[in-house]
Design a protein around this motif. Structure first.
Motif, short mmCIF file in Angstrom:
data_model
loop_
_atom_site.label_atom_id
_atom_site.label_comp_id
_atom_site.label_asym_id
_atom_site.label_seq_id
_atom_site.Cartn_x
_atom_site.Cartn_y
_atom_site.Cartn_z
N HIS A 157 92.42 48.78 28.75
CA HIS A 157 93.74 48.46 29.28
C HIS A 157 94.16 46.99 29.17
CE1 HIS A 157 94.14 52.49 30.97
NE2 HIS A 157 92.92 52.37 31.46
N HIS A 158 93.21 46.07 28.96
CA HIS A 158 93.55 44.65 29.07
C HIS A 158 93.22 43.79 27.85
CE1 HIS A 158 94.72 44.86 33.29
NE2 HIS A 158 93.73 45.71 33.44
N PHE A 159 92.36 44.26 26.96
CA PHE A 159 91.91 43.40 25.85
C PHE A 159 91.93 44.13 24.52
CE2 PHE A 159 89.89 41.51 29.59
CZ PHE A 159 90.11 40.15 29.38
N ASP A 160 92.20 43.37 23.47
CA ASP A 160 91.93 43.86 22.11
C ASP A 160 90.47 43.57 21.75
OD1 ASP A 160 94.60 44.69 21.77
OD2 ASP A 160 95.20 42.64 21.25
N GLU A 161 89.99 42.42 22.23
CA GLU A 161 88.58 42.06 22.03
C GLU A 161 88.06 41.37 23.29
OE1 GLU A 161 87.79 39.58 18.67
OE2 GLU A 161 88.61 41.01 17.22
N ILE A 216 79.01 30.50 42.72
CA ILE A 216 80.14 31.30 42.21
C ILE A 216 80.97 31.72 43.42
CG2 ILE A 216 80.80 33.49 41.10
CD1 ILE A 216 78.35 33.17 39.27
N ASP A 217 82.29 31.68 43.27
CA ASP A 217 83.21 32.00 44.37
C ASP A 217 83.47 33.50 44.37
OD1 ASP A 217 84.88 31.70 46.46
OD2 ASP A 217 86.35 30.41 45.46
N TYR A 218 83.07 34.19 45.44
CA TYR A 218 83.24 35.64 45.54
C TYR A 218 84.41 35.98 46.45
CZ TYR A 218 78.70 35.95 43.27
OH TYR A 218 77.66 35.83 42.37
N PRO A 219 85.24 36.95 46.08
CA PRO A 219 86.45 37.28 46.86
C PRO A 219 86.10 37.64 48.31
CG PRO A 219 86.43 38.46 44.76
CD PRO A 219 85.10 37.80 44.89
N TYR A 323 90.34 37.98 33.01
CA TYR A 323 90.51 39.17 33.85
C TYR A 323 89.30 39.28 34.77
CZ TYR A 323 90.69 44.22 34.91
OH TYR A 323 90.71 45.45 35.54
N PHE A 324 89.55 39.65 36.00
CA PHE A 324 88.47 39.83 36.99
C PHE A 324 88.70 41.14 37.71
CE2 PHE A 324 86.58 37.89 41.17
CZ PHE A 324 85.39 38.57 40.96
N VAL A 325 87.68 42.01 37.73
CA VAL A 325 87.76 43.30 38.44
C VAL A 325 86.52 43.39 39.32
CG1 VAL A 325 86.77 44.47 36.39
CG2 VAL A 325 87.91 45.83 38.17
N TRP A 326 86.71 43.83 40.59
CA TRP A 326 85.58 43.80 41.53
C TRP A 326 85.78 44.81 42.66
CZ3 TRP A 326 89.73 40.57 41.91
CH2 TRP A 326 90.30 40.40 43.18
N HIS A 391 89.59 46.07 42.89
CA HIS A 391 90.73 45.15 42.83
C HIS A 391 90.67 44.43 41.49
CE1 HIS A 391 90.64 45.85 47.17
NE2 HIS A 391 89.34 45.65 47.07
N GLU A 392 91.82 43.96 41.03
CA GLU A 392 91.83 43.25 39.74
C GLU A 392 92.82 42.11 39.77
OE1 GLU A 392 92.93 45.96 36.58
OE2 GLU A 392 94.71 46.64 37.65
N LYS A 393 92.51 41.09 38.95
CA LYS A 393 93.42 39.95 38.77
C LYS A 393 93.39 39.58 37.30
CE LYS A 393 93.00 37.44 43.16
NZ LYS A 393 92.40 36.24 43.77
N THR A 394 94.55 39.28 36.75
CA THR A 394 94.59 38.77 35.38
C THR A 394 95.03 37.31 35.41
OG1 THR A 394 96.83 39.60 35.14
CG2 THR A 394 95.08 41.00 34.30
N GLY A 395 94.70 36.58 34.35
CA GLY A 395 95.10 35.18 34.27
C GLY A 395 94.43 34.32 35.31
N VAL A 396 93.23 34.73 35.76
CA VAL A 396 92.54 33.94 36.79
C VAL A 396 91.76 32.81 36.16
CG1 VAL A 396 92.33 35.66 38.61
CG2 VAL A 396 90.71 35.70 36.75
N ASP A 397 91.59 31.75 36.94
CA ASP A 397 90.80 30.62 36.50
C ASP A 397 89.34 30.93 36.83
OD1 ASP A 397 89.96 28.17 35.67
OD2 ASP A 397 90.48 27.15 37.53
#
Length: 404
Positions: A157-161, A216-219, A323-326, A391-397
């Protein structure tokens, strides 16, 4: 839909039984089997009390192929869920082939005499399962398991590669014990005391155990010191997503845990070779396991939560994308529902989901498969409905060094 036989009566087995019991339209008949009948009966009684579903029970030695086949002949399952020890994967797979029944597990095989994690032994069963028209689904827990579905979802759903993958696993829970492991102590300690490795530039790079670490910063939790380990799903993911340039796995450990582990290692208590003691051979790590709290005893006063996810960077429509999914899972909520802590819950729920998708025919094809080879959408949909919302976020740093 079908009869399911669950082998293994630890924390994960407890969760699998109770989640299956809540879907009687899919799991029409459930049996729980283990080496220790009293544990099996205790789980069965609690399941009937909580959900009104009667669970059949049996005693079985999961190392004994013929004993397993005998049990299969008696119960006649449509699917076997293996949540016993990783050493027992191959005997259970052999028994499934001999009897003719589908198979699912949550952890890859490893030989007892060496802490070596790889899929080669189980992937070698591909032709035999295919020829018999049977399916074997490997590593359908959380990590491995859900993390592979997360990666497949990102690819779909989010990447070509996908170029960079970091699997990040935090347990920010507190069980109040001086030292305890959240899943089988023997497997847990073997896993983290072996050399770490990660995939980069088309090869595995090996490091000394626990030698690379950073916060690492965890949600919902915040920064936690995280250590780079080898984890089995990396081997599978880099095989099935060949565009991956680097794949790493990170897990949190508190300083007290690290200190205890170092002391135990220094005095030889984590050894897996036999030591002569009072006229008999004992394995120090097996003795240590016997004196540590069992993971299925940790749930009652466990507070806090887990956070496990995939941080990914790659290309979409010719542009860089992150992209981050967790998922975050509460130990208290898991215990309230199933009587087990969150680490058992996060492994047991995906096992139930994979089994349900197999019995429904949604994930059903002869051969041996890892989770990312199957459609992630129905799996992720069931995660949302059965206690592990994601949950998901796109364009995250993302807090990782990515090469340009």
């Amino acid at each position: 839909m079908g009869k399911v036989l669950i082998i293994g009566a630890g924390g994960v087995g407890t969760v699998v039984v109770k989640k299956c019991a809540q879907l009687p339209e899919v799991f029409t008949d459930i049996m729980l089997a283990s080496r220790t009948l009293s544990k099996v009966e205790r789980i069965a009684q609690d399941t009937e009390k909580r959900f009104g579903v009667k669970i059949k029970t049996a005693q079985v030695d999961a190392d004994n192929v013929q004993a397993l086949v005998q049990l299969f002949n008696s119960f006649q399952p449509d699917l076997v869920i293996n949540v016993a020890l990783p050493y027992q994967d191959l005997p259970i797979m052999d028994a499934c082939l001999e009897y003719g029944v589908h198979y699912l597990d949550t952890a890859n095989y490893e030989p007892k005499e060496e802490a070596k994690f790889e899929y080669s032994w189980q992937w070698a069963y591909q032709d035999r399962f295919k020829q018999k028209g049977l399916m074997a689904l490997l590593g359908c827990g959380f990590d491995p398991g859900a993390t592979q579905a997360f990666t497949a979802h990102a690819a779909k759903h989010h990447f070509d590669e996908i170029h960079y993958l970091d699997i990040v696993d935090c347990n920010a829970g507190d069980h109040g014990k001086a030292f305890a492991t959240n899943f089988n102590p023997e497997i847990n300690i073997r896993e983290i005391t072996q050399k770490g490795k990660y995939w980069e530039g088309g090869q595995w790079i090996e490091i000394e155990p626990m030698s690379i670490h950073k916060p690492i910063d965890y949600p919902g939790i915040g920064p936690k010191e995280s250590y780079l380990l080898f984890h089995e799903e990396l081997e599978s993911l880099v095989k099935h997503f060949p565009t991956i340039k680097r794949a790493r796995f990170w897990m949190t450990f508190g300083q007290a845990y690290i200190t205890h582990l170092q002391v135990l290692q220094n005095v030889g208590m984590t050894r897996i070779d036999p030591v002569r003691f009072q006229g008999q051979d004992i394995i120090p790590l097996e003795f240590l396991k016997a004196v540590l709290p069992a993971p299925d005893e940790l749930g009652e006063n466990y507070t806090g939560e887990t956070s496990i996810g995939c941080q990914i960077k790659g290309i979409k429509d010719g542009k860089d994308k992150t992209y981050f999914v967790w998922n975050n899972c509460s130990h208290e909520a898991a215990y309230k529902e199933t009587g087990a802590q969150g680490v058992s819950y996060t492994t047991g729920v995906p096992a139930m989901i994979g089994a349900a998708l197999m019995l429904k025919g949604i994930w059903m094809k002869p051969g041996v498969y890892n989770v990312e080879q199957l459609d992630p959408d129905p799996f992720m949909d069931m995660m949302n409905k059965h206690g592990l919302p994601w949950h998901e976020k796109t364009g995250v740093d993302l807090p990782h060094e990515y090469p340009n």
